[in-house]
Scaffold this motif. Structure first.
Motif, PDB file in Angstrom:
ATOM      1  N   PRO A  69      55.736  31.086  12.474  1.00 47.52           N
ATOM      2  CA  PRO A  69      56.784  30.630  11.557  1.00 47.52           C
ATOM      3  C   PRO A  69      57.301  31.702  10.609  1.00 47.52           C
ATOM      4  O   PRO A  69      58.456  31.679  10.209  1.00 47.52           O
ATOM      5  CB  PRO A  69      56.106  29.506  10.770  1.00 47.52           C
ATOM      6  CG  PRO A  69      54.907  29.126  11.537  1.00 47.52           C
ATOM      7  CD  PRO A  69      54.520  30.296  12.377  1.00 47.52           C
ATOM      8  N   ASN A  70      56.445  32.676  10.262  1.00 47.23           N
ATOM      9  CA  ASN A  70      56.858  33.732   9.335  1.00 47.23           C
ATOM     10  C   ASN A  70      57.310  35.003  10.043  1.00 47.23           C
ATOM     11  O   ASN A  70      57.440  36.047   9.420  1.00 47.23           O
ATOM     12  CB  ASN A  70      55.720  34.034   8.361  1.00 47.23           C
ATOM     13  CG  ASN A  70      55.340  32.823   7.554  1.00 47.23           C
ATOM     14  OD1 ASN A  70      56.203  32.121   7.053  1.00 47.23           O
ATOM     15  ND2 ASN A  70      54.053  32.549   7.459  1.00 47.23           N
ATOM     16  N   GLY A  71      57.529  34.924  11.348  1.00 44.44           N
ATOM     17  CA  GLY A  71      57.986  36.085  12.103  1.00 44.44           C
ATOM     18  C   GLY A  71      56.841  36.876  12.690  1.00 44.44           C
ATOM     19  O   GLY A  71      55.673  36.685  12.332  1.00 44.44           O
ATOM     20  N   ASP A 120      63.332  37.899  12.868  1.00 42.78           N
ATOM     21  CA  ASP A 120      63.663  36.473  12.822  1.00 42.78           C
ATOM     22  C   ASP A 120      63.042  35.672  13.963  1.00 42.78           C
ATOM     23  O   ASP A 120      63.260  34.469  14.069  1.00 42.78           O
ATOM     24  CB  ASP A 120      65.180  36.273  12.798  1.00 42.78           C
ATOM     25  CG  ASP A 120      65.869  36.843  14.033  1.00 42.78           C
ATOM     26  OD1 ASP A 120      65.223  37.579  14.811  1.00 42.78           O
ATOM     27  OD2 ASP A 120      67.070  36.552  14.208  1.00 42.78           O
ATOM     28  N   TRP A 121      62.233  36.307  14.790  1.00 46.69           N
ATOM     29  CA  TRP A 121      61.574  35.575  15.871  1.00 46.69           C
ATOM     30  C   TRP A 121      60.581  34.574  15.295  1.00 46.69           C
ATOM     31  O   TRP A 121      59.835  34.881  14.371  1.00 46.69           O
ATOM     32  CB  TRP A 121      60.826  36.537  16.774  1.00 46.69           C
ATOM     33  CG  TRP A 121      61.634  37.105  17.874  1.00 46.69           C
ATOM     34  CD1 TRP A 121      62.990  37.170  17.948  1.00 46.69           C
ATOM     35  CD2 TRP A 121      61.139  37.715  19.057  1.00 46.69           C
ATOM     36  NE1 TRP A 121      63.364  37.787  19.105  1.00 46.69           N
ATOM     37  CE2 TRP A 121      62.257  38.121  19.805  1.00 46.69           C
ATOM     38  CE3 TRP A 121      59.875  37.957  19.557  1.00 46.69           C
ATOM     39  CZ2 TRP A 121      62.132  38.765  21.032  1.00 46.69           C
ATOM     40  CZ3 TRP A 121      59.751  38.599  20.766  1.00 46.69           C
ATOM     41  CH2 TRP A 121      60.873  38.996  21.497  1.00 46.69           C
ATOM     42  N   THR A 122      60.529  33.387  15.867  1.00 50.93           N
ATOM     43  CA  THR A 122      59.518  32.409  15.468  1.00 50.93           C
ATOM     44  C   THR A 122      58.558  32.115  16.621  1.00 50.93           C
ATOM     45  O   THR A 122      57.644  31.329  16.475  1.00 50.93           O
ATOM     46  CB  THR A 122      60.167  31.090  14.998  1.00 50.93           C
ATOM     47  OG1 THR A 122      60.974  30.573  16.050  1.00 50.93           O
ATOM     48  CG2 THR A 122      60.992  31.314  13.736  1.00 50.93           C
ATOM     49  N   ILE A 123      58.804  32.740  17.750  1.00 47.69           N
ATOM     50  CA  ILE A 123      57.904  32.631  18.902  1.00 47.69           C
ATOM     51  C   ILE A 123      57.490  34.048  19.280  1.00 47.69           C
ATOM     52  O   ILE A 123      58.314  34.941  19.401  1.00 47.69           O
ATOM     53  CB  ILE A 123      58.609  31.973  20.121  1.00 47.69           C
ATOM     54  CG1 ILE A 123      59.135  30.587  19.776  1.00 47.69           C
ATOM     55  CG2 ILE A 123      57.675  31.945  21.321  1.00 47.69           C
ATOM     56  CD1 ILE A 123      58.069  29.534  19.615  1.00 47.69           C
ATOM     57  N   LEU A 124      56.209  34.260  19.457  1.00 42.30           N
ATOM     58  CA  LEU A 124      55.698  35.570  19.841  1.00 42.30           C
ATOM     59  C   LEU A 124      55.329  35.528  21.313  1.00 42.30           C
ATOM     60  O   LEU A 124      54.605  34.647  21.756  1.00 42.30           O
ATOM     61  CB  LEU A 124      54.466  35.895  18.996  1.00 42.30           C
ATOM     62  CG  LEU A 124      53.890  37.294  19.145  1.00 42.30           C
ATOM     63  CD1 LEU A 124      54.916  38.353  18.772  1.00 42.30           C
ATOM     64  CD2 LEU A 124      52.653  37.427  18.269  1.00 42.30           C
TER      65      LEU A 124
END
Length: 156
Positions: A69-71, A120-124
């Motif tokens: 959620p925090n990048g 800004d990614w929320t999925i790794l």
């Protein structure tokens, strides 16, 4: 209530890690058994003078994906740099022949940071057991090479 597919894969990964650590002489416990779905760590392990808490990430393929959620610069919200007891087990191919990478969480966090993924990614997306992949999204490739010495590292 039935498990979702992601929960089922995660549980299989946890069981694999628990079994392998137990076989290697570790005393193991699962936070999720007593806490429901513990947010920080999944397992704890003790052997001699060593104590470890482990975050377990599992996948049925060579790609491991989880919400951040925090990048990507903070893949674990409660991560404390320099904590030698904080480890991560990444288990790929959980349903067939599991392969586990067990490494200090600090090393994983630093590798993700150095990858320079969009903030800004929320999925790794981490790709293990393959150097390249032909898809339409960026990600970090070649973790199998970077973390080769941590493959099946049951001595932590």
């Amino acid at each position: 209530m039935p498990l979702t597919e992601a929960q089922r894969i995660g549980r299989l990964a946890e069981l694999h890690v628990e079994r392998k650590l137990t076989e290697a002489g570790w005393l193991c416990g699962n936070f999720n058994v007593s806490v429901g779905n513990a947010g920080s760590w999944d397992l704890f392990a003790k052997k001699g003078g060593k104590t470890r808490v482990l975050r377990v990430k599992g996948s049925s393929t060579a790609d491991v994906t989880w919400r951040v959620p925090n990048g990507p610069s903070t893949p674990f919200a409660d991560f404390a740099p320099g904590d030698p007891c904080d480890w991560t087990a990444v288990v790929v191919h959980v349903e067939r022949e599991p392969v586990a990478y067990i490494l200090p969480t600090a090393l994983l966090v630093e590798s993700v940071r150095l990858a320079g993924l969009p903030a800004d990614w929320t999925i790794l997306h981490l790709h293990f057991r393959q150097a390249t992949r032909d898809v339409n999204h960026p990600g970090q490739y070649g973790f199998d090479e970077e973390f080769k010495k941590y493959m099946e590292n049951w001595e932590l």
